[in-house]
Design a protein around this motif. Structure first.
Motif, PDB file in Angstrom:
ATOM      1  N   LEU A  92       0.823  -1.203   0.000  1.00  0.00           N
ATOM      2  CA  LEU A  92       0.000   0.000   0.000  1.00  0.00           C
ATOM      3  C   LEU A  92       0.862   1.259   0.000  1.00  0.00           C
ATOM      4  CD1 LEU A  92      -2.811  -1.020   2.501  1.00  0.00           C
ATOM      5  CD2 LEU A  92      -3.012  -0.765  -0.003  1.00  0.00           C
ATOM      6  N   ALA A  93       1.957   1.237   0.750  1.00  0.00           N
ATOM      7  CA  ALA A  93       2.857   2.394   0.790  1.00  0.00           C
ATOM      8  C   ALA A  93       3.500   2.622  -0.579  1.00  0.00           C
ATOM      9  CB  ALA A  93       3.926   2.202   1.861  1.00  0.00           C
ATOM     10  N   VAL A  94       3.933   1.548  -1.220  1.00  0.00           N
ATOM     11  CA  VAL A  94       4.517   1.671  -2.559  1.00  0.00           C
ATOM     12  C   VAL A  94       3.476   2.219  -3.528  1.00  0.00           C
ATOM     13  CG1 VAL A  94       5.492   0.402  -4.519  1.00  0.00           C
ATOM     14  CG2 VAL A  94       6.262  -0.122  -2.194  1.00  0.00           C
ATOM     15  N   ALA A  95       2.279   1.673  -3.497  1.00  0.00           N
ATOM     16  CA  ALA A  95       1.222   2.090  -4.417  1.00  0.00           C
ATOM     17  C   ALA A  95       0.852   3.555  -4.230  1.00  0.00           C
ATOM     18  CB  ALA A  95      -0.008   1.208  -4.233  1.00  0.00           C
ATOM     19  N   ALA A  96       0.900   4.048  -3.010  1.00  0.00           N
ATOM     20  CA  ALA A  96       0.507   5.425  -2.719  1.00  0.00           C
ATOM     21  C   ALA A  96       1.641   6.431  -2.918  1.00  0.00           C
ATOM     22  CB  ALA A  96      -0.002   5.516  -1.281  1.00  0.00           C
ATOM     23  N   ASP A  97       2.856   5.967  -3.116  1.00  0.00           N
ATOM     24  CA  ASP A  97       4.025   6.840  -3.237  1.00  0.00           C
ATOM     25  C   ASP A  97       4.075   7.471  -4.625  1.00  0.00           C
ATOM     26  OD1 ASP A  97       6.459   8.112  -3.305  1.00  0.00           O
ATOM     27  OD2 ASP A  97       7.634   6.341  -2.751  1.00  0.00           O
ATOM     28  N   THR A  98       3.635   8.714  -4.722  1.00  0.00           N
ATOM     29  CA  THR A  98       3.578   9.382  -6.022  1.00  0.00           C
ATOM     30  C   THR A  98       4.963   9.709  -6.582  1.00  0.00           C
ATOM     31  OG1 THR A  98       3.281  11.536  -4.958  1.00  0.00           O
ATOM     32  CG2 THR A  98       1.280  10.333  -5.620  1.00  0.00           C
ATOM     33  N   THR A  99       6.005   9.561  -5.785  1.00  0.00           N
ATOM     34  CA  THR A  99       7.360   9.762  -6.309  1.00  0.00           C
ATOM     35  C   THR A  99       7.916   8.483  -6.932  1.00  0.00           C
ATOM     36  OG1 THR A  99       8.484   9.236  -4.220  1.00  0.00           O
ATOM     37  CG2 THR A  99       7.841  11.551  -4.580  1.00  0.00           C
ATOM     38  N   LEU A 136      -7.432  -6.014   8.490  1.00  0.00           N
ATOM     39  CA  LEU A 136      -6.404  -5.717   7.490  1.00  0.00           C
ATOM     40  C   LEU A 136      -7.027  -5.636   6.097  1.00  0.00           C
ATOM     41  CD1 LEU A 136      -3.457  -5.266   6.663  1.00  0.00           C
ATOM     42  CD2 LEU A 136      -3.186  -7.765   6.625  1.00  0.00           C
ATOM     43  N   ALA A 137      -7.924  -6.549   5.778  1.00  0.00           N
ATOM     44  CA  ALA A 137      -8.600  -6.513   4.477  1.00  0.00           C
ATOM     45  C   ALA A 137      -9.370  -5.207   4.310  1.00  0.00           C
ATOM     46  CB  ALA A 137      -9.524  -7.717   4.329  1.00  0.00           C
ATOM     47  N   GLY A 138     -10.050  -4.767   5.366  1.00  0.00           N
ATOM     48  CA  GLY A 138     -10.786  -3.507   5.317  1.00  0.00           C
ATOM     49  C   GLY A 138      -9.871  -2.320   5.101  1.00  0.00           C
ATOM     50  N   ARG A 139      -8.737  -2.322   5.782  1.00  0.00           N
ATOM     51  CA  ARG A 139      -7.764  -1.230   5.612  1.00  0.00           C
ATOM     52  C   ARG A 139      -7.235  -1.219   4.183  1.00  0.00           C
ATOM     53  NH1 ARG A 139      -2.288  -0.606   6.732  1.00  0.00           N
ATOM     54  NH2 ARG A 139      -2.125  -2.671   7.664  1.00  0.00           N
ATOM     55  N   CYS A 140      -6.973  -2.386   3.631  1.00  0.00           N
ATOM     56  CA  CYS A 140      -6.484  -2.484   2.250  1.00  0.00           C
ATOM     57  C   CYS A 140      -7.552  -2.006   1.267  1.00  0.00           C
ATOM     58  CB  CYS A 140      -6.063  -3.909   1.925  1.00  0.00           C
ATOM     59  SG  CYS A 140      -4.596  -4.466   2.814  1.00  0.00           S
ATOM     60  N   ARG A 141      -8.788  -2.432   1.465  1.00  0.00           N
ATOM     61  CA  ARG A 141      -9.873  -1.987   0.579  1.00  0.00           C
ATOM     62  C   ARG A 141     -10.002  -0.476   0.607  1.00  0.00           C
ATOM     63  NH1 ARG A 141     -12.746  -6.011   3.313  1.00  0.00           N
ATOM     64  NH2 ARG A 141     -14.082  -4.404   4.225  1.00  0.00           N
ATOM     65  N   ARG A 142     -10.008   0.097   1.797  1.00  0.00           N
ATOM     66  CA  ARG A 142     -10.155   1.553   1.918  1.00  0.00           C
ATOM     67  C   ARG A 142      -9.001   2.290   1.248  1.00  0.00           C
ATOM     68  NH1 ARG A 142     -11.987  -0.311   6.763  1.00  0.00           N
ATOM     69  NH2 ARG A 142     -10.033   0.098   7.859  1.00  0.00           N
ATOM     70  N   ALA A 143      -7.780   1.798   1.428  1.00  0.00           N
ATOM     71  CA  ALA A 143      -6.618   2.444   0.812  1.00  0.00           C
ATOM     72  C   ALA A 143      -6.675   2.342  -0.711  1.00  0.00           C
ATOM     73  CB  ALA A 143      -5.326   1.820   1.339  1.00  0.00           C
ATOM     74  N   ILE A 169      -9.412   1.967  -2.537  1.00  0.00           N
ATOM     75  CA  ILE A 169     -10.515   2.821  -2.980  1.00  0.00           C
ATOM     76  C   ILE A 169     -10.067   4.272  -3.017  1.00  0.00           C
ATOM     77  CG2 ILE A 169     -12.788   3.735  -2.329  1.00  0.00           C
ATOM     78  CD1 ILE A 169     -13.416   0.822  -1.331  1.00  0.00           C
ATOM     79  N   HIS A 170      -9.320   4.683  -2.011  1.00  0.00           N
ATOM     80  CA  HIS A 170      -8.802   6.055  -1.993  1.00  0.00           C
ATOM     81  C   HIS A 170      -7.921   6.311  -3.223  1.00  0.00           C
ATOM     82  CE1 HIS A 170      -7.372   9.863  -0.442  1.00  0.00           C
ATOM     83  NE2 HIS A 170      -6.143   9.445  -0.687  1.00  0.00           N
ATOM     84  N   VAL A 187      -2.967   3.838 -12.362  1.00  0.00           N
ATOM     85  CA  VAL A 187      -2.977   3.482 -10.938  1.00  0.00           C
ATOM     86  C   VAL A 187      -4.418   3.409 -10.444  1.00  0.00           C
ATOM     87  CG1 VAL A 187      -2.310   4.228  -8.605  1.00  0.00           C
ATOM     88  CG2 VAL A 187      -0.671   4.424 -10.505  1.00  0.00           C
ATOM     89  N   ARG A 188      -5.247   4.376 -10.836  1.00  0.00           N
ATOM     90  CA  ARG A 188      -6.663   4.339 -10.446  1.00  0.00           C
ATOM     91  C   ARG A 188      -7.319   3.061 -10.951  1.00  0.00           C
ATOM     92  NH1 ARG A 188      -6.736   9.503 -12.612  1.00  0.00           N
ATOM     93  NH2 ARG A 188      -8.357   8.943 -14.134  1.00  0.00           N
ATOM     94  N   ASN A 189      -7.020   2.703 -12.180  1.00  0.00           N
ATOM     95  CA  ASN A 189      -7.581   1.493 -12.778  1.00  0.00           C
ATOM     96  C   ASN A 189      -7.154   0.253 -11.992  1.00  0.00           C
ATOM     97  OD1 ASN A 189      -8.829  -0.033 -15.050  1.00  0.00           O
ATOM     98  ND2 ASN A 189      -6.717  -0.667 -15.376  1.00  0.00           N
ATOM     99  N   ALA A 190      -5.870   0.098 -11.760  1.00  0.00           N
ATOM    100  CA  ALA A 190      -5.366  -1.079 -11.037  1.00  0.00           C
ATOM    101  C   ALA A 190      -5.955  -1.146  -9.631  1.00  0.00           C
ATOM    102  CB  ALA A 190      -3.837  -1.054 -10.987  1.00  0.00           C
TER     103      ALA A 190
END
Length: 145
Positions: A44-51, A74-81, A83-84, A94-97
């Motif tokens: 999730l951290a890698v996926a959210a890292d815009t750099t 954990l599944a809920g946290r992953c889903r929310r991240a 979705i964000h 990235v939005r698509n994936a």
């Protein structure tokens, strides 16, 4: 080398590798059943890292399709991240994936209305159609189970 040690190696060495190396490591990573708690936050951290390189970010999201997550919290946290990311990321790939990956996680049925809303609000036709297709496939799998 077991997948667990491969997961630990990816996490430990990730920052040292080139973007191509990070992409290759994620592409070839096959998590073991117990790797969910170890890898989820990292991915999730890698996926959210815009750099980070977009292809690396997308590959981090794609690992969720084969990552076993047994913990509901954990599944809920992953889903929310995810979705964000699907709602807000500047990169449509990235939005698509991220949008498609939501349906690979346990508890995805809890996000149906949220995902329908996200699909309706998506400006990029490609993303709207792909995530919509992932939703339709999820519903077919669920209804045939």
């Amino acid at each position: 080398m077991s997948s667990e040690s491969a997961a630990c190696e990816v996490i430990a060495n990730f920052a040292q590798w080139s973007a191509d190396g990070r992409f290759s490591a994620l592409r070839s990573l096959i998590p073991e059943d117990g790797d969910g708690p170890l890898l989820a936050s990292f991915l999730l951290a890698v996926a959210a890292d815009t750099t980070e390189d977009d292809l690396v970010r997308i590959e981090a999201v794609r690992v969720f399709a084969i990552l076993r997550i047994d913990d509901d919290s954990l599944a809920g946290r992953c889903r929310r991240a995810l979705i964000h990311l699907a709602r807000t990321d500047d990169d449509w790939d990235v939005r698509n994936a991220a949008g498609c990956a939501v349906f690979d996680l346990p508890g995805a049925e809890r996000e149906l209305e949220t995902m329908r809303s996200m699909i309706a609000a998506e400006q990029e036709c490609f993303v709207r159609e792909n995530v919509g297709a992932a939703l339709a496939m999820f519903l077919r799998r669920r209804d045939s189970a």
